[in-house]
Design a protein around this motif. Structure first.
Motif, PDB file in Angstrom:
ATOM      1  N   SER A 151      39.433  30.615  45.846  1.00  0.00           N
ATOM      2  CA  SER A 151      39.101  31.266  44.584  1.00  0.00           C
ATOM      3  C   SER A 151      40.384  31.445  43.786  1.00  0.00           C
ATOM      4  CB  SER A 151      38.425  32.624  44.828  1.00  0.00           C
ATOM      5  OG  SER A 151      39.301  33.482  45.552  1.00  0.00           O
ATOM      6  N   VAL A 152      40.216  31.745  42.507  1.00  0.00           N
ATOM      7  CA  VAL A 152      41.358  31.965  41.620  1.00  0.00           C
ATOM      8  C   VAL A 152      41.373  33.434  41.231  1.00  0.00           C
ATOM      9  CG1 VAL A 152      42.391  31.389  39.391  1.00  0.00           C
ATOM     10  CG2 VAL A 152      41.240  29.614  40.725  1.00  0.00           C
ATOM     11  N   SER A 153      42.541  34.045  41.354  1.00  0.00           N
ATOM     12  CA  SER A 153      42.730  35.437  40.946  1.00  0.00           C
ATOM     13  C   SER A 153      43.819  35.492  39.892  1.00  0.00           C
ATOM     14  CB  SER A 153      43.159  36.303  42.126  1.00  0.00           C
ATOM     15  OG  SER A 153      42.137  36.408  43.062  1.00  0.00           O
ATOM     16  N   LYS A 154      43.724  36.470  39.025  1.00  0.00           N
ATOM     17  CA  LYS A 154      44.746  36.656  38.003  1.00  0.00           C
ATOM     18  C   LYS A 154      45.788  37.637  38.535  1.00  0.00           C
ATOM     19  CE  LYS A 154      41.710  35.752  34.117  1.00  0.00           C
ATOM     20  NZ  LYS A 154      42.144  34.403  33.932  1.00  0.00           N
ATOM     21  N   ARG A 155      47.050  37.237  38.456  1.00  0.00           N
ATOM     22  CA  ARG A 155      48.147  38.120  38.832  1.00  0.00           C
ATOM     23  C   ARG A 155      48.747  38.654  37.530  1.00  0.00           C
ATOM     24  NH1 ARG A 155      52.222  35.830  42.986  1.00  0.00           N
ATOM     25  NH2 ARG A 155      50.477  36.324  44.357  1.00  0.00           N
ATOM     26  N   ALA A 156      48.779  39.958  37.397  1.00  0.00           N
ATOM     27  CA  ALA A 156      49.262  40.596  36.174  1.00  0.00           C
ATOM     28  C   ALA A 156      50.765  40.391  36.005  1.00  0.00           C
ATOM     29  CB  ALA A 156      48.950  42.089  36.218  1.00  0.00           C
ATOM     30  N   ALA A 157      51.210  40.475  34.759  1.00  0.00           N
ATOM     31  CA  ALA A 157      52.642  40.431  34.472  1.00  0.00           C
ATOM     32  C   ALA A 157      53.274  41.676  35.098  1.00  0.00           C
ATOM     33  CB  ALA A 157      52.870  40.414  32.968  1.00  0.00           C
ATOM     34  N   ARG A 158      54.521  41.533  35.512  1.00  0.00           N
ATOM     35  CA  ARG A 158      55.185  42.659  36.153  1.00  0.00           C
ATOM     36  C   ARG A 158      56.692  42.535  35.996  1.00  0.00           C
ATOM     37  NH1 ARG A 158      54.073  38.756  39.813  1.00  0.00           N
ATOM     38  NH2 ARG A 158      55.473  38.476  41.567  1.00  0.00           N
ATOM     39  N   ASP A 159      57.363  43.612  36.288  1.00  0.00           N
ATOM     40  CA  ASP A 159      58.821  43.602  36.301  1.00  0.00           C
ATOM     41  C   ASP A 159      59.286  43.217  37.687  1.00  0.00           C
ATOM     42  OD1 ASP A 159      59.045  44.408  33.670  1.00  0.00           O
ATOM     43  OD2 ASP A 159      59.129  46.544  34.169  1.00  0.00           O
TER      44      ASP A 159
ATOM     45  N   SER B 109      37.356  22.273  40.192  1.00  0.00           N
ATOM     46  CA  SER B 109      36.479  23.440  40.204  1.00  0.00           C
ATOM     47  C   SER B 109      37.277  24.730  40.034  1.00  0.00           C
ATOM     48  CB  SER B 109      35.687  23.470  41.516  1.00  0.00           C
ATOM     49  OG  SER B 109      34.734  24.502  41.482  1.00  0.00           O
ATOM     50  N   LEU B 110      38.423  24.808  40.697  1.00  0.00           N
ATOM     51  CA  LEU B 110      39.270  26.000  40.572  1.00  0.00           C
ATOM     52  C   LEU B 110      39.836  26.124  39.161  1.00  0.00           C
ATOM     53  CD1 LEU B 110      41.141  25.899  44.003  1.00  0.00           C
ATOM     54  CD2 LEU B 110      39.323  27.487  43.305  1.00  0.00           C
ATOM     55  N   GLN B 111      40.169  24.994  38.533  1.00  0.00           N
ATOM     56  CA  GLN B 111      40.680  25.030  37.159  1.00  0.00           C
ATOM     57  C   GLN B 111      39.651  25.607  36.195  1.00  0.00           C
ATOM     58  OE1 GLN B 111      41.836  20.951  36.509  1.00  0.00           O
ATOM     59  NE2 GLN B 111      43.980  21.357  37.003  1.00  0.00           N
ATOM     60  N   LYS B 112      38.373  25.403  36.496  1.00  0.00           N
ATOM     61  CA  LYS B 112      37.297  25.949  35.665  1.00  0.00           C
ATOM     62  C   LYS B 112      37.017  27.413  35.987  1.00  0.00           C
ATOM     63  CE  LYS B 112      34.967  21.496  35.363  1.00  0.00           C
ATOM     64  NZ  LYS B 112      33.807  20.717  35.829  1.00  0.00           N
ATOM     65  N   GLY B 113      37.703  27.943  37.011  1.00  0.00           N
ATOM     66  CA  GLY B 113      37.501  29.337  37.399  1.00  0.00           C
ATOM     67  C   GLY B 113      36.408  29.527  38.427  1.00  0.00           C
TER      68      GLY B 113
ATOM     69  N   LYS C 204      50.007  35.153  35.788  1.00  0.00           N
ATOM     70  CA  LYS C 204      49.585  33.799  36.145  1.00  0.00           C
ATOM     71  C   LYS C 204      48.364  33.843  37.046  1.00  0.00           C
ATOM     72  CE  LYS C 204      52.370  32.817  40.227  1.00  0.00           C
ATOM     73  NZ  LYS C 204      53.280  31.828  40.813  1.00  0.00           N
ATOM     74  N   ASN C 205      47.718  32.699  37.154  1.00  0.00           N
ATOM     75  CA  ASN C 205      46.596  32.545  38.069  1.00  0.00           C
ATOM     76  C   ASN C 205      47.121  32.072  39.423  1.00  0.00           C
ATOM     77  OD1 ASN C 205      44.716  33.204  36.079  1.00  0.00           O
ATOM     78  ND2 ASN C 205      44.542  31.097  35.407  1.00  0.00           N
ATOM     79  N   VAL C 206      46.564  32.614  40.490  1.00  0.00           N
ATOM     80  CA  VAL C 206      46.958  32.205  41.837  1.00  0.00           C
ATOM     81  C   VAL C 206      45.713  31.809  42.625  1.00  0.00           C
ATOM     82  CG1 VAL C 206      49.069  33.580  41.939  1.00  0.00           C
ATOM     83  CG2 VAL C 206      46.918  34.593  42.671  1.00  0.00           C
ATOM     84  N   VAL C 207      45.873  30.817  43.489  1.00  0.00           N
ATOM     85  CA  VAL C 207      44.769  30.362  44.331  1.00  0.00           C
ATOM     86  C   VAL C 207      44.803  31.148  45.634  1.00  0.00           C
ATOM     87  CG1 VAL C 207      43.780  28.401  45.568  1.00  0.00           C
ATOM     88  CG2 VAL C 207      44.818  28.067  43.320  1.00  0.00           C
ATOM     89  N   LYS C 208      43.645  31.626  46.036  1.00  0.00           N
ATOM     90  CA  LYS C 208      43.521  32.343  47.305  1.00  0.00           C
ATOM     91  C   LYS C 208      42.575  31.567  48.220  1.00  0.00           C
ATOM     92  CE  LYS C 208      44.408  36.947  45.569  1.00  0.00           C
ATOM     93  NZ  LYS C 208      43.949  38.331  45.562  1.00  0.00           N
ATOM     94  N   PHE C 209      42.866  31.620  49.518  1.00  0.00           N
ATOM     95  CA  PHE C 209      41.983  31.004  50.511  1.00  0.00           C
ATOM     96  C   PHE C 209      41.600  32.063  51.524  1.00  0.00           C
ATOM     97  CE2 PHE C 209      41.214  28.990  54.615  1.00  0.00           C
ATOM     98  CZ  PHE C 209      40.206  28.115  54.272  1.00  0.00           C
ATOM     99  N   LYS C 210      40.303  32.138  51.829  1.00  0.00           N
ATOM    100  CA  LYS C 210      39.821  33.058  52.849  1.00  0.00           C
ATOM    101  C   LYS C 210      39.119  32.231  53.908  1.00  0.00           C
ATOM    102  CE  LYS C 210      37.154  37.304  53.510  1.00  0.00           C
ATOM    103  NZ  LYS C 210      36.842  37.061  54.862  1.00  0.00           N
ATOM    104  N   ALA C 211      39.616  32.323  55.129  1.00  0.00           N
ATOM    105  CA  ALA C 211      39.037  31.555  56.230  1.00  0.00           C
ATOM    106  C   ALA C 211      37.625  32.029  56.536  1.00  0.00           C
ATOM    107  CB  ALA C 211      39.909  31.693  57.467  1.00  0.00           C
ATOM    108  N   GLY C 212      36.753  31.068  56.866  1.00  0.00           N
ATOM    109  CA  GLY C 212      35.388  31.371  57.258  1.00  0.00           C
ATOM    110  C   GLY C 212      35.317  31.771  58.718  1.00  0.00           C
ATOM    111  N   SER C 213      34.154  32.213  59.133  1.00  0.00           N
ATOM    112  CA  SER C 213      33.992  32.725  60.499  1.00  0.00           C
ATOM    113  C   SER C 213      34.223  31.654  61.561  1.00  0.00           C
ATOM    114  CB  SER C 213      32.611  33.356  60.670  1.00  0.00           C
ATOM    115  OG  SER C 213      31.593  32.401  60.393  1.00  0.00           O
ATOM    116  N   ASP C 214      33.749  30.434  61.345  1.00  0.00           N
ATOM    117  CA  ASP C 214      33.939  29.381  62.341  1.00  0.00           C
ATOM    118  C   ASP C 214      35.413  29.016  62.492  1.00  0.00           C
ATOM    119  OD1 ASP C 214      31.237  29.324  62.753  1.00  0.00           O
ATOM    120  OD2 ASP C 214      30.895  27.473  61.637  1.00  0.00           O
ATOM    121  N   LEU C 215      36.129  28.923  61.382  1.00  0.00           N
ATOM    122  CA  LEU C 215      37.545  28.613  61.424  1.00  0.00           C
ATOM    123  C   LEU C 215      38.320  29.736  62.093  1.00  0.00           C
ATOM    124  CD1 LEU C 215      39.912  26.769  60.718  1.00  0.00           C
ATOM    125  CD2 LEU C 215      39.972  27.862  58.460  1.00  0.00           C
TER     126      LEU C 215
END
Length: 112
Positions: A73-81, A57-61, A96-107
């Motif tokens: 979720s997947v976020s795009k990280r811009a090229a940088r020096d 699912s993440l590979q599909k965006g 590159k694309n990076v995976v982000k995780f955001k904890a839910g309220s119960d966790l």
């Protein structure tokens, strides 16, 4: 996550007997098997299936959300020096694309 789930998870003999500060995939499989009353093989199959589906699912965006637990979720990280720490020379770091995780309220509540 329901209160029943939290109580079952916290009372797990397997998980309360771990003597270190991290959990690897084998520990998770063993805990799942004990909590669900299934074999370790079935727990491994279920975990592997979950991970494959999340990855696909993440590979599909797409965003993956488990209400109360969290979301990936997947976020795009811009090229940088950047800078090579050994030489101090400036280098180009590719976008590159990076995976982000955001904890839910119960966790979040469970760990605080």
């Amino acid at each position: 996550m329901s209160t029943d789930f939290n109580n079952t998870y916290l009372k797990s003999n397997y998980l309360t007997n771990l003597n270190y500060n991290f959990m690897n995939k084998t520990d998770l499989i063993n805990g799942m098997a004990e909590n669900a009353g299934i074999t370790k093989a079935a727990a491994k199959k279920a975990l592997d299936s979950l991970l494959v589906d999340i990855e696909g699912s993440l590979q599909k965006g797409n965003r993956v959300s488990l209400v109360g637990f969290g979301s990936w979720s997947v976020s795009k990280r811009a090229a940088r020096d950047g800078r090579n720490p050994q030489t101090g020379k400036t280098i180009k770091i590719k976008a590159k694309n990076v995976v982000k995780f955001k904890a839910g309220s119960d966790l979040s509540s469970a760990v605080n």
